[in-house]
Design a protein around this motif. Structure first.
Motif, PDB file in Angstrom:
ATOM      1  N   GLU A   5       0.771  -0.931  -0.386  1.00  0.00           N
ATOM      2  CA  GLU A   5       0.147   0.084   0.095  1.00  0.00           C
ATOM      3  C   GLU A   5       0.277   1.696  -0.619  1.00  0.00           C
ATOM      4  N   VAL A   6       1.750   1.253   0.643  1.00  0.00           N
ATOM      5  CA  VAL A   6       2.930   2.736   0.752  1.00  0.00           C
ATOM      6  C   VAL A   6       3.566   2.668  -0.421  1.00  0.00           C
ATOM      7  N   GLU A   8       1.936   2.018  -3.749  1.00  0.00           N
ATOM      8  CA  GLU A   8       0.994   1.917  -4.631  1.00  0.00           C
ATOM      9  C   GLU A   8       1.254   4.117  -4.061  1.00  0.00           C
ATOM     10  N   GLN A   9       0.788   3.909  -2.820  1.00  0.00           N
ATOM     11  CA  GLN A   9       0.560   5.572  -2.227  1.00  0.00           C
ATOM     12  C   GLN A   9       1.497   6.413  -2.892  1.00  0.00           C
ATOM     13  N   ALA A  12       1.933   6.462  -6.957  1.00  0.00           N
ATOM     14  CA  ALA A  12       0.999   7.939  -7.302  1.00  0.00           C
ATOM     15  C   ALA A  12       1.328   9.443  -6.850  1.00  0.00           C
ATOM     16  N   PHE A  13       1.562   9.378  -5.538  1.00  0.00           N
ATOM     17  CA  PHE A  13       1.395  10.621  -5.564  1.00  0.00           C
ATOM     18  C   PHE A  13       2.792  11.713  -6.299  1.00  0.00           C
ATOM     19  N   THR A  63       5.197   8.841   4.719  1.00  0.00           N
ATOM     20  CA  THR A  63       4.005   7.661   3.998  1.00  0.00           C
ATOM     21  C   THR A  63       3.683   7.066   4.809  1.00  0.00           C
ATOM     22  N   ILE A  67       0.218   5.730   6.923  1.00  0.00           N
ATOM     23  CA  ILE A  67      -0.691   4.670   6.589  1.00  0.00           C
ATOM     24  C   ILE A  67      -0.523   3.793   7.753  1.00  0.00           C
ATOM     25  N   TRP A  95      -3.387  13.646   0.110  1.00  0.00           N
ATOM     26  CA  TRP A  95      -3.613  12.710  -1.323  1.00  0.00           C
ATOM     27  C   TRP A  95      -4.020  11.392  -1.027  1.00  0.00           C
ATOM     28  N   ILE A  96      -3.510  10.952   0.617  1.00  0.00           N
ATOM     29  CA  ILE A  96      -4.159   9.539   1.352  1.00  0.00           C
ATOM     30  C   ILE A  96      -5.573   9.820   1.582  1.00  0.00           C
ATOM     31  N   GLN A  97      -5.254  10.910   1.955  1.00  0.00           N
ATOM     32  CA  GLN A  97      -6.727  10.927   2.501  1.00  0.00           C
ATOM     33  C   GLN A  97      -6.559  10.303   4.085  1.00  0.00           C
ATOM     34  N   ASN A  98      -5.945  10.847   4.880  1.00  0.00           N
ATOM     35  CA  ASN A  98      -5.947   9.866   5.396  1.00  0.00           C
ATOM     36  C   ASN A  98      -5.828  10.973   6.472  1.00  0.00           C
TER      37      ASN A  98
END
Length: 536
Positions: A5-6, A8-9, A12-13, A63, A67, A95-98
């Motif tokens: 997940e890290v 990919e996120q 993309a960022f 990141t 996450i 970006w991550i919507q975190n």
């Protein structure tokens, strides 16, 4: 897994930013994510980043920290904290919507807190070494700026006594005021009998230690505080308004004196006095020589990720880990980009050795020649000279020829300025200056044995039959050198190294490895100093 997940996120960022980015972002992010998941400590050498883009590695640990579903701690200096809070973290969270909670402070927000606590090195060390911790153990911790970890620890563990502390001692023990005053007079006389030196300090050994021990005997403290304790801040008491403290009994001393006495009676402590001869004042200083045994127990209290630029030439950072008592951990060292981080290294042959009488004249002539050749180019020039008399002499000679462009340890006001400075001033202020087109280095930054504090540490190594040069002087010099040339990499400028030991000593290969990637040159060409040129 969190590593996927890290990856990919972050990928993309970075693509969304539309700008060139550090090539090791994704690898480092996966390493940090793995460390968080497994709870295994890691040490990551990113390679010295350029000043303009300093901190380009931080997205790589932020990141996975954001996450990661559990709590985490980030240890960073205040200036770095501001950058994290105002730039990197808001960008990533958007970006991550975190919506992970982010806090700063000197204590854990609460038992149910599962966010990120950002603390200063001073706060983290105070919590780790104090008798009453305010941050629970076992929380994954990222230490950003591990290059300075040894200095942070030494500054924290150092205890001092100044003029105000002597005054507080007389207030706390008015029944011994005359003896205290006499001890201070004797101590002043003994310290000022040491010959002056450019470092404004002197080691304190037989006579001065005897005076301190005699003073504590008079105060009724002989043997009262000799027991070993976990740290110099282990025992605390509430201070009175006047700065004195109650510890029980009629012979209680101010806390600063108790701490100093505790440190003085430990093994492997360096005792010296910082001297202000003009004011007739001195400050007593006591600090541990060897940190590994003191800090070693701290590292197992939580999973750690230490992030530094260039901690050691060795990928496993053997010397660095030994100095700080770091045990087995995953070690990674990223290489610098030969296309974007390369420099031109001018290393002339035929210069006298720095310890010869002929060196200064030859070095001045070489520096004048370099400045004349580079005069047509646009840019800022820095000249690093650690020897204080030589620095003043060089500044005067260059000012007579180049005028107000030349400043000695003062930030130039014009873009074509010439700064003559020592290593400490340069490292402290280089972030406020433009990247130098030319960085001239008179001598390698090997700690001088004329500095009493350096001599004291070397004597400690010798007494234990340790290789004081390769375990202390050389690693210190290489670390300083890498940090000093970092701004030059930003503009792919020229580094002129005028220390012929690089060519004629066996450790010269390590110096060149430290400076790489580089294109070595042994002649001068005015086109090198064109701000628009590029390195092939």
């Amino acid at each position: 897994m969190i590593e996927v997940e890290v990856h990919e996120q972050l990928r993309a960022f970075l693509r969304s930013q539309g700008e060139p980015y550090w090539p090791h972002h994704l690898t480092m992010a996966r390493l940090v994510a793995r460390a968080l998941r497994l709870g295994r400590s890691s040490l990551i050498q990113t390679g010295i980043p350029t000043v303009g883009s300093y901190g380009r590695h931080r997205l790589s640990y932020l990141t996975p920290v954001l996450i990661w579903p559990g709590p985490a701690i980030v240890v960073a200096p205040v200036a770095v904290q501001q950058r994290l809070l105002l730039v990197e973290i808001p960008q990533l969270q958007q970006w991550i919507q975190n919506h992970k909670a982010i806090r700063t402070g000197d204590r854990w927000p609460g038992e149910d807190f599962d966010g990120v606590l950002i603390v200063s090195p001073q706060t983290w060390l105070d919590n780790a070494l104090a008798g009453y911790p305010r941050i629970p153990k076992g929380i994954p911790t990222i230490i950003d700026g591990a290059d300075d970890l040894e200095r942070w620890a030494r500054d924290y563990l150092r205890v001092s006594l100044n003029a105000e502390d002597w005054h507080q001692l007389m207030l706390a023990r008015p029944d011994r005021a005359a003896a205290i005053r006499d001890a201070r007079v004797r101590m002043t006389r003994a310290i000022f009998q040491h010959p002056p030196n450019p470092y404004q300090c002197c080691l304190l050994e037989g006579e001065e230690r005897h005076l301190l021990e005699h003073l504590y005997t008079i105060l009724g403290k002989s043997g009262a505080t000799r027991e070993a304790i976990a740290s110099p801040r282990h025992r605390r008491s509430d201070p009175l308004p006047n700065g004195t403290e109650i510890a029980g009994g009629n012979d209680s001393l101010p806390h600063s004196w108790e701490r100093f006495w505790q440190e003085l009676n430990r093994e492997d402590r360096l005792l010296w006095a910082s001297v202000d001869r003009e004011a007739g004042q001195f400050q007593l200083e006591c600090t541990p020589i060897e940190l590994g045994s003191l800090l070693g127990p701290l590292w197992s209290q939580q999973p750690l990720v230490l992030v530094g630029g260039a901690l050691d030439l060795d990928r496993e950072a053997t010397v660095y880990r030994e100095q700080l008592g770091l045990g087995d951990m995953t070690c990674v060292k990223f290489s610098r980009d030969r296309h974007t981080d390369s420099i031109r290294l001018y290393l002339p042959e035929g210069l006298p050795m720095p310890n010869t009488p002929e060196y200064q004249a030859a070095a001045i002539a070489e520096i004048r020649t370099i400045l004349c050749v580079s005069a047509a180019g646009a840019g800022f020039t820095a000249i690093l000279v650690e020897d204080i008399p030589f620095k003043s002499k060089l500044g005067s000679i260059l000012a007579a020829e180049f005028g107000s462009r030349v400043q000695v340890e003062k930030i130039p006001s014009e873009p074509h300025g010439i700064l003559v400075t020592g290593w400490e001033f340069w490292l402290e202020h280089q972030g406020r200056l433009p990247p130098p087109m030319l960085l001239a280095i008179a001598t390698l930054p090997l700690p001088s044995l004329e500095n009493p504090r350096v001599a004291g540490r070397v004597a400690y190594y010798k007494s234990r039959r340790l290789d004081w040069f390769r375990q202390y002087l050389l690693p210190s010099a290489l670390n300083t050198l890498q940090r000093a040339i970092a701004p030059v990499r930003e503009c792919q400028g020229v580094v002129a190294l005028l220390d012929s030991r690089t060519l004629h000593r066996t450790y010269g290969r390590q110096v060149l490895a430290t400076l790489g990637p580089l294109a070595r040159i042994d002649y001068l060409d005015a086109t090198w100093f064109n701000s628009e040129r590029s390195i092939l």
